[in-house]
Design a protein around this motif. Structure first.
Motif, PDB file in Angstrom:
ATOM      1  N   SER A 149       0.854  -1.184   0.000  1.00 31.28           N
ATOM      2  CA  SER A 149       0.000   0.000   0.000  1.00 31.28           C
ATOM      3  C   SER A 149       0.897   1.245   0.000  1.00 31.28           C
ATOM      4  N   ILE A 150       0.284   2.397  -0.230  1.00 31.49           N
ATOM      5  CA  ILE A 150       1.012   3.671  -0.163  1.00 31.49           C
ATOM      6  C   ILE A 150       1.677   3.799   1.212  1.00 31.49           C
ATOM      7  N   TYR A 151       0.933   3.453   2.259  1.00 27.43           N
ATOM      8  CA  TYR A 151       1.462   3.587   3.613  1.00 27.43           C
ATOM      9  C   TYR A 151       2.535   2.531   3.905  1.00 27.43           C
ATOM     10  N   GLY A 152       2.376   1.363   3.320  1.00 21.13           N
ATOM     11  CA  GLY A 152       3.403   0.336   3.469  1.00 21.13           C
ATOM     12  C   GLY A 152       4.707   0.758   2.820  1.00 21.13           C
ATOM     13  N   ILE A 153       4.605   1.355   1.643  1.00 20.69           N
ATOM     14  CA  ILE A 153       5.799   1.850   0.936  1.00 20.69           C
ATOM     15  C   ILE A 153       6.421   2.991   1.731  1.00 20.69           C
ATOM     16  N   SER A 154       5.574   3.856   2.265  1.00 27.08           N
ATOM     17  CA  SER A 154       6.046   4.975   3.076  1.00 27.08           C
ATOM     18  C   SER A 154       6.875   4.479   4.250  1.00 27.08           C
ATOM     19  N   GLU A 155       6.363   3.477   4.934  1.00 29.88           N
ATOM     20  CA  GLU A 155       7.074   2.909   6.081  1.00 29.88           C
ATOM     21  C   GLU A 155       8.366   2.225   5.623  1.00 29.88           C
ATOM     22  N   LEU A 156       8.273   1.484   4.548  1.00 29.39           N
ATOM     23  CA  LEU A 156       9.416   0.723   4.045  1.00 29.39           C
ATOM     24  C   LEU A 156      10.564   1.621   3.615  1.00 29.39           C
ATOM     25  N   LEU A 157      10.244   2.723   2.939  1.00 28.66           N
ATOM     26  CA  LEU A 157      11.274   3.620   2.411  1.00 28.66           C
ATOM     27  C   LEU A 157      11.578   4.795   3.334  1.00 28.66           C
ATOM     28  N   SER A 158      10.864   4.874   4.436  1.00 26.96           N
ATOM     29  CA  SER A 158      11.036   5.971   5.397  1.00 26.96           C
ATOM     30  C   SER A 158      10.828   7.341   4.747  1.00 26.96           C
ATOM     31  N   ILE A 159       9.753   7.433   3.976  1.00 25.75           N
ATOM     32  CA  ILE A 159       9.359   8.703   3.361  1.00 25.75           C
ATOM     33  C   ILE A 159       7.871   8.917   3.638  1.00 25.75           C
ATOM     34  N   LYS A 160       7.418  10.139   3.460  1.00 24.70           N
ATOM     35  CA  LYS A 160       6.019  10.469   3.740  1.00 24.70           C
ATOM     36  C   LYS A 160       5.104   9.857   2.675  1.00 24.70           C
ATOM     37  N   PRO A 161       3.865   9.504   3.063  1.00 23.32           N
ATOM     38  CA  PRO A 161       2.911   8.943   2.098  1.00 23.32           C
ATOM     39  C   PRO A 161       2.690   9.862   0.893  1.00 23.32           C
ATOM     40  N   ASN A 162       2.650  11.183   1.111  1.00 23.39           N
ATOM     41  CA  ASN A 162       2.467  12.097  -0.022  1.00 23.39           C
ATOM     42  C   ASN A 162       3.655  12.050  -0.977  1.00 23.39           C
ATOM     43  N   THR A 163       4.849  11.786  -0.458  1.00 26.81           N
ATOM     44  CA  THR A 163       6.024  11.649  -1.314  1.00 26.81           C
ATOM     45  C   THR A 163       5.892  10.387  -2.160  1.00 26.81           C
ATOM     46  N   VAL A 164       5.379   9.320  -1.559  1.00 23.24           N
ATOM     47  CA  VAL A 164       5.151   8.085  -2.310  1.00 23.24           C
ATOM     48  C   VAL A 164       4.158   8.352  -3.440  1.00 23.24           C
ATOM     49  N   LYS A 165       3.066   9.035  -3.115  1.00 22.98           N
ATOM     50  CA  LYS A 165       2.048   9.337  -4.125  1.00 22.98           C
ATOM     51  C   LYS A 165       2.633  10.178  -5.260  1.00 22.98           C
ATOM     52  N   THR A 166       3.429  11.170  -4.907  1.00 25.13           N
ATOM     53  CA  THR A 166       4.049  12.027  -5.919  1.00 25.13           C
ATOM     54  C   THR A 166       4.982  11.222  -6.811  1.00 25.13           C
ATOM     55  N   ARG A 167       5.804  10.380  -6.190  1.00 22.20           N
ATOM     56  CA  ARG A 167       6.739   9.570  -6.981  1.00 22.20           C
ATOM     57  C   ARG A 167       6.000   8.587  -7.883  1.00 22.20           C
ATOM     58  N   LEU A 168       4.929   8.001  -7.374  1.00 20.56           N
ATOM     59  CA  LEU A 168       4.131   7.092  -8.201  1.00 20.56           C
ATOM     60  C   LEU A 168       3.544   7.827  -9.400  1.00 20.56           C
ATOM     61  N   ASP A 169       3.006   8.999  -9.147  1.00 21.60           N
ATOM     62  CA  ASP A 169       2.420   9.785 -10.221  1.00 21.60           C
ATOM     63  C   ASP A 169       3.471  10.166 -11.268  1.00 21.60           C
ATOM     64  N   ARG A 170       4.607  10.633 -10.821  1.00 14.56           N
ATOM     65  CA  ARG A 170       5.676  11.016 -11.759  1.00 14.56           C
ATOM     66  C   ARG A 170       6.218   9.810 -12.509  1.00 14.56           C
ATOM     67  N   ALA A 171       6.341   8.687 -11.832  1.00 12.35           N
ATOM     68  CA  ALA A 171       6.819   7.471 -12.497  1.00 12.35           C
ATOM     69  C   ALA A 171       5.831   7.026 -13.569  1.00 12.35           C
ATOM     70  N   ARG A 172       4.551   7.078 -13.254  1.00 13.80           N
ATOM     71  CA  ARG A 172       3.522   6.722 -14.254  1.00 13.80           C
ATOM     72  C   ARG A 172       3.592   7.650 -15.458  1.00 13.80           C
ATOM     73  N   GLN A 173       3.748   8.944 -15.202  1.00 14.09           N
ATOM     74  CA  GLN A 173       3.856   9.902 -16.306  1.00 14.09           C
ATOM     75  C   GLN A 173       5.070   9.603 -17.177  1.00 14.09           C
ATOM     76  N   LYS A 174       6.203   9.321 -16.548  1.00 13.91           N
ATOM     77  CA  LYS A 174       7.421   9.004 -17.296  1.00 13.91           C
ATOM     78  C   LYS A 174       7.226   7.736 -18.120  1.00 13.91           C
ATOM     79  N   LEU A 175       6.616   6.725 -17.517  1.00 13.51           N
ATOM     80  CA  LEU A 175       6.375   5.475 -18.242  1.00 13.51           C
ATOM     81  C   LEU A 175       5.417   5.690 -19.413  1.00 13.51           C
ATOM     82  N   ARG A 176       4.381   6.461 -19.174  1.00  9.90           N
ATOM     83  CA  ARG A 176       3.417   6.752 -20.247  1.00  9.90           C
ATOM     84  C   ARG A 176       4.115   7.457 -21.406  1.00  9.90           C
ATOM     85  N   ARG A 177       4.942   8.428 -21.090  1.00  9.22           N
ATOM     86  CA  ARG A 177       5.670   9.170 -22.117  1.00  9.22           C
ATOM     87  C   ARG A 177       6.631   8.247 -22.887  1.00  9.22           C
TER      88      ARG A 177
END
Length: 187
Positions: A149-177
């Motif tokens: 989950s977003i929160y599981g990734i947040s805990e695993l990587l020691s980053i905030k959940p909003n940072t996980v969401k931002t990175r996921l969004d940017r990664a999806r955009q990069k992959l789409r492009r």
């Protein structure tokens, strides 16, 4: 997905010894950890070495686990840290762009033509995921392939959940492009 309900007992209670506990850990997480390590280091042999080191570390630190997270989170965190150490090492300088064999080898009920198109698309996607920087690649892999989950990734990587969401969004955009540059215009 790790819902915290399925934890491996970490005390010797229920286990004859450390070796039994380690065997349970290896059976439960070995394949997933190897796939995760492969996504970081892009080499199956090296990924297997990383996971072997992870299990040695788990064995050595058996008594140190404090239970502040699930065993799955703990062992995945150790694996990610080990992979990052390998990526930083001076020995690790070449990058191998392989395939996600576990994706490409999935069975399908499609026609042979559709199967070939799907397999080629998966290869393109795999190549593009592997070309992402680690911070984007890891959130994609943990979210879509390891089903954290977003929160599981947040805990695993020691980053905030909003940072996980931002990175996921940017990664999806990069992959789409990247996929669009290859001529794929799917969803």
């Amino acid at each position: 997905m790790d819902d915290g309900k399925r934890k491996i007992p970490l005390s010797t209670e229920g286990h004859k010894d450390r070796e039994e506990w380690l065997g349970t850990l290896m059976n439960q997480y070995g394949e997933g950890l190897t796939k995760l390590a492969y996504h970081y280091v892009k080499d199956w042999g090296r990924a297997e070495d990383v996971v072997q080191d992870v299990f040695v570390s788990c064995y050595d630190h058996y008594d140190d686990f404090r239970g502040e997270s699930s065993v799955k989170t703990w062992v995945y965190r150790i694996t990610i840290n080990q992979c990052k150490d390998v990526l930083k090492s001076s020995v690790f300088r070449k990058t191998l762009f392989g395939k996600f064999d576990f994706i490409a080898n999935r069975e399908t009920d499609h026609t042979p033509e559709l199967f070939l198109v799907q397999k080629e698309t998966e290869k393109q996607l795999a190549r593009h995921i592997l070309s992402l920087t680690v911070k984007y690649r890891e959130v994609i892999l943990l979210f879509y392939y390891e089903e954290f989950s977003i929160y599981g990734i947040s805990e695993l990587l020691s980053i905030k959940p909003n940072t996980v969401k931002t990175r996921l969004d940017r990664a999806r955009q990069k992959l789409r492009r990247l996929m669009e540059e290859d001529g794929y215009h799917g969803r």
